[in-house]
Motif scaffolding. Structure first.
Motif, PDB file in Angstrom:
ATOM      1  N   THR A 175      38.598  20.754  14.406  1.00  0.00           N
ATOM      2  CA  THR A 175      39.323  19.745  15.172  1.00  0.00           C
ATOM      3  C   THR A 175      40.657  20.311  15.638  1.00  0.00           C
ATOM      4  OG1 THR A 175      40.225  17.498  15.106  1.00  0.00           O
ATOM      5  CG2 THR A 175      40.414  18.809  13.101  1.00  0.00           C
ATOM      6  N   MET A 176      41.197  19.756  16.698  1.00  0.00           N
ATOM      7  CA  MET A 176      42.500  20.161  17.196  1.00  0.00           C
ATOM      8  C   MET A 176      43.186  18.992  17.870  1.00  0.00           C
ATOM      9  SD  MET A 176      42.557  20.244  20.786  1.00  0.00           S
ATOM     10  CE  MET A 176      43.737  21.536  21.138  1.00  0.00           C
ATOM     11  N   ALA A 177      44.507  19.070  17.938  1.00  0.00           N
ATOM     12  CA  ALA A 177      45.308  18.061  18.617  1.00  0.00           C
ATOM     13  C   ALA A 177      46.510  18.754  19.239  1.00  0.00           C
ATOM     14  CB  ALA A 177      45.765  16.972  17.646  1.00  0.00           C
ATOM     15  N   ARG A 178      46.920  18.268  20.417  1.00  0.00           N
ATOM     16  CA  ARG A 178      48.039  18.883  21.131  1.00  0.00           C
ATOM     17  C   ARG A 178      48.810  17.797  21.881  1.00  0.00           C
ATOM     18  NH1 ARG A 178      48.773  21.322  26.298  1.00  0.00           N
ATOM     19  NH2 ARG A 178      50.199  23.109  26.256  1.00  0.00           N
ATOM     20  N   PHE A 179      50.131  17.862  21.766  1.00  0.00           N
ATOM     21  CA  PHE A 179      51.012  16.887  22.401  1.00  0.00           C
ATOM     22  C   PHE A 179      52.080  17.647  23.187  1.00  0.00           C
ATOM     23  CE2 PHE A 179      55.068  14.670  22.297  1.00  0.00           C
ATOM     24  CZ  PHE A 179      54.744  13.434  22.844  1.00  0.00           C
ATOM     25  N   GLN A 180      52.288  17.249  24.437  1.00  0.00           N
ATOM     26  CA  GLN A 180      53.280  17.935  25.266  1.00  0.00           C
ATOM     27  C   GLN A 180      54.096  16.928  26.067  1.00  0.00           C
ATOM     28  OE1 GLN A 180      52.331  21.735  27.412  1.00  0.00           O
ATOM     29  NE2 GLN A 180      52.667  20.494  29.225  1.00  0.00           N
ATOM     30  N   TRP A 181      55.403  17.085  26.040  1.00  0.00           N
ATOM     31  CA  TRP A 181      56.315  16.228  26.791  1.00  0.00           C
ATOM     32  C   TRP A 181      57.253  17.102  27.597  1.00  0.00           C
ATOM     33  CZ3 TRP A 181      61.694  16.146  26.308  1.00  0.00           C
ATOM     34  CH2 TRP A 181      62.346  15.141  27.056  1.00  0.00           C
ATOM     35  N   SER A 182      57.479  16.738  28.854  1.00  0.00           N
ATOM     36  CA  SER A 182      58.378  17.512  29.702  1.00  0.00           C
ATOM     37  C   SER A 182      59.295  16.563  30.466  1.00  0.00           C
ATOM     38  CB  SER A 182      57.586  18.392  30.682  1.00  0.00           C
ATOM     39  OG  SER A 182      56.856  17.595  31.595  1.00  0.00           O
ATOM     40  N   HIS A 183      60.480  17.046  30.760  1.00  0.00           N
ATOM     41  CA  HIS A 183      61.474  16.285  31.519  1.00  0.00           C
ATOM     42  C   HIS A 183      62.208  17.251  32.433  1.00  0.00           C
ATOM     43  CE1 HIS A 183      64.587  13.306  32.455  1.00  0.00           C
ATOM     44  NE2 HIS A 183      65.465  14.282  32.282  1.00  0.00           N
ATOM     45  N   ALA A 184      62.327  16.887  33.699  1.00  0.00           N
ATOM     46  CA  ALA A 184      63.018  17.730  34.670  1.00  0.00           C
ATOM     47  C   ALA A 184      63.908  16.864  35.547  1.00  0.00           C
ATOM     48  CB  ALA A 184      62.018  18.506  35.524  1.00  0.00           C
ATOM     49  N   ASP A 185      65.068  17.397  35.886  1.00  0.00           N
ATOM     50  CA  ASP A 185      66.010  16.693  36.758  1.00  0.00           C
ATOM     51  C   ASP A 185      66.557  17.708  37.761  1.00  0.00           C
ATOM     52  OD1 ASP A 185      67.880  15.153  37.992  1.00  0.00           O
ATOM     53  OD2 ASP A 185      68.855  14.439  36.167  1.00  0.00           O
ATOM     54  N   TYR A 186      65.988  17.681  38.975  1.00  0.00           N
ATOM     55  CA  TYR A 186      66.385  18.611  40.016  1.00  0.00           C
ATOM     56  C   TYR A 186      66.837  17.848  41.255  1.00  0.00           C
ATOM     57  CZ  TYR A 186      64.503  22.695  37.598  1.00  0.00           C
ATOM     58  OH  TYR A 186      64.268  23.697  36.700  1.00  0.00           O
ATOM     59  N   GLN A 187      68.064  18.127  41.692  1.00  0.00           N
ATOM     60  CA  GLN A 187      68.587  17.600  42.942  1.00  0.00           C
ATOM     61  C   GLN A 187      68.412  16.080  43.060  1.00  0.00           C
ATOM     62  OE1 GLN A 187      66.569  19.957  45.917  1.00  0.00           O
ATOM     63  NE2 GLN A 187      67.814  21.766  45.506  1.00  0.00           N
ATOM     64  N   GLY A 188      68.716  15.372  41.986  1.00  0.00           N
ATOM     65  CA  GLY A 188      68.677  13.923  41.995  1.00  0.00           C
ATOM     66  C   GLY A 188      67.315  13.307  41.788  1.00  0.00           C
ATOM     67  N   ARG A 189      66.275  14.111  41.564  1.00  0.00           N
ATOM     68  CA  ARG A 189      64.928  13.596  41.318  1.00  0.00           C
ATOM     69  C   ARG A 189      64.533  13.892  39.876  1.00  0.00           C
ATOM     70  NH1 ARG A 189      60.711  11.808  44.259  1.00  0.00           N
ATOM     71  NH2 ARG A 189      61.866  12.200  46.195  1.00  0.00           N
ATOM     72  N   THR A 190      64.162  12.839  39.152  1.00  0.00           N
ATOM     73  CA  THR A 190      63.811  12.963  37.739  1.00  0.00           C
ATOM     74  C   THR A 190      62.306  12.834  37.554  1.00  0.00           C
ATOM     75  OG1 THR A 190      65.934  11.983  37.106  1.00  0.00           O
ATOM     76  CG2 THR A 190      64.218  12.043  35.432  1.00  0.00           C
ATOM     77  N   THR A 191      61.742  13.705  36.728  1.00  0.00           N
ATOM     78  CA  THR A 191      60.305  13.714  36.464  1.00  0.00           C
ATOM     79  C   THR A 191      60.060  13.761  34.965  1.00  0.00           C
ATOM     80  OG1 THR A 191      59.885  14.887  38.538  1.00  0.00           O
ATOM     81  CG2 THR A 191      58.128  14.885  36.897  1.00  0.00           C
TER      82      THR A 191
END
Length: 362
Positions: free
Chosen positions: A134-150
């Motif tokens: 079995t396996m499990a994977r969790f990924q979180w990302s945050h980016a803030d470029y030129q006034g746009r947040t993702t």
């Protein structure tokens, strides 16, 4: 020939909008736990293709037999495109409490003109018993470029059934959750997407010259945008592939794929037949003919381009020994390995079926 389902992060039949990246380079080991790397990287984003020359340094700090720390630093020099140079770093740790469980966590940070991006990943893989992992994977990302947040979130959990003493069958169950949110300076720039995918993949070799592959998947996806009505859809897909060895290096295959979206009344079927030749044990050349049709809402039937196709495939599991299989292969179920001083004993299933220059090991 048979159009793949591609990335499942998009909703329904929409094309994948994931970022594309191509990189090639070299890594040099400086000391026992330190390596220097250099690569040329092409990133295909929304504003076109940017190229970078990247140099990096990675170092592992072993604390004890179970715990190790990882440190990395890299600098990307912008070569062409509309982007800019970047500086990145990463910190991670690996923990192996016992031989049946491996865990790891990693945090990455990239600074670029106009903003900052960060990524956190944690995962674990373990063996429940012989043949069941079995396996499990969790990924979180945050980016803030030129006034746009993702913000993006991805989680995956899977269970695999793969007998240790034979390679004639295998089964994989997996679940993946994806969520994506993007916002800009104006309220109308806010949008979000989510998708939940459940899939089952299977492989069965009823006898040594016949191989069957199957897959069934369900995906519930939705998206919303400020000022617009939210939408969602359920998409399901089934796939079956059968391959039959004709001669030592020659085989034939049949594949059928079906995709449907009940909400929109859209259906797509793909059928292909092909003839393949194993030039080497890891490389197969195939030629075939495909039939593809699609049904749009209101019963409109569309005939997709049909015709002959050519394909090249390879088996990386044998090329890179991904599963740790011995070079002699695996013995069939119920058969023990023959002593080395008795050459007249039957060989393994893989050796009996191995053509000269040819067929793939299972």
């Amino acid at each position: 020939a048979i159009v793949p389902i591609s990335d499942a992060s998009a909703t329904g039949f929409a094309g994948t909008n994931s970022r594309r990246e191509t990189a090639f380079g070299i890594e040099t080991k400086l000391w026992r736990n330190t390596a220097l790397s250099g690569r040329y990287q092409l990133e295909n984003g929304a504003n076109g293709t940017d190229s970078f020359a990247v140099i990096g340094l990675q170092n592992r700090l072993p604390i004890n037999k179970q715990l190790a720390l990882d440190l990395a630093f890299e600098r990307g020099f912008h070569m062409a495109g509309t982007g800019a140079s970047f500086t990145g770093g990463a910190f991670g740790l690996s923990f192996l409490p016992n031989p049946d469980l491996r865990t790891a966590a990693r945090y990455e940070l990239r600074q670029q003109i106009g903003g900052l991006a960060q990524l956190f990943t944690v995962g674990a893989a373990g063996r429940i018993n012989e043949g069941l992992t079995t396996m499990a994977r969790f990924q979180w990302s945050h980016a803030d470029y030129q006034g746009r947040t993702t913000d993006a979130l991805t989680g995956t959990a899977a269970v695999a059934l793969r007998p240790v003493k034979t390679d004639d069958r295998g089964l994989l169950f997996s679940y993946t959750h994806r969520a994506f949110t993007q916002s800009g300076q104006a309220a109308s720039d806010t949008m979000s997407e989510r998708g939940d995918t459940v899939s089952m993949d299977g492989y069965w070799q009823p006898e040594r010259r016949t191989e069957l592959f199957g897959r069934f998947a369900l995906k519930f996806g939705g998206n919303s945008r400020e000022g617009l009505i939210s939408t969602s859809a359920l998409t399901y897909m089934a796939q079956l592939r059968a391959a039959r060895r004709i001669r030592r290096s020659l085989d034939t295959a049949f594949e059928y794929r079906f995709m449907a979206q009940p909400t929109t009344g859209t259906r797509r079927t793909s059928t292909g037949v092909e003839l393949g030749y194993w030039m080497f044990a890891d490389i197969r050349f195939g030629v075939g003919y495909n039939f593809t049709t699609a049904t749009e809402p209101d019963g409109i039937l569309l005939t997709r381009p049909r015709g002959f196709y050519f394909t090249i495939s390879t088996k990386l599991s044998n090329l890179f020994d991904l599963f740790g299989t011995a070079s002699a292969g695996l013995a069939p179920t119920g058969q023990t390995a023959a002593p080395t001083d008795k050459p007249e004993q039957p060989q393994s299933k893989t050796q009996n079926d191995q053509p000269q220059g040819g067929a793939p090991p299972q």
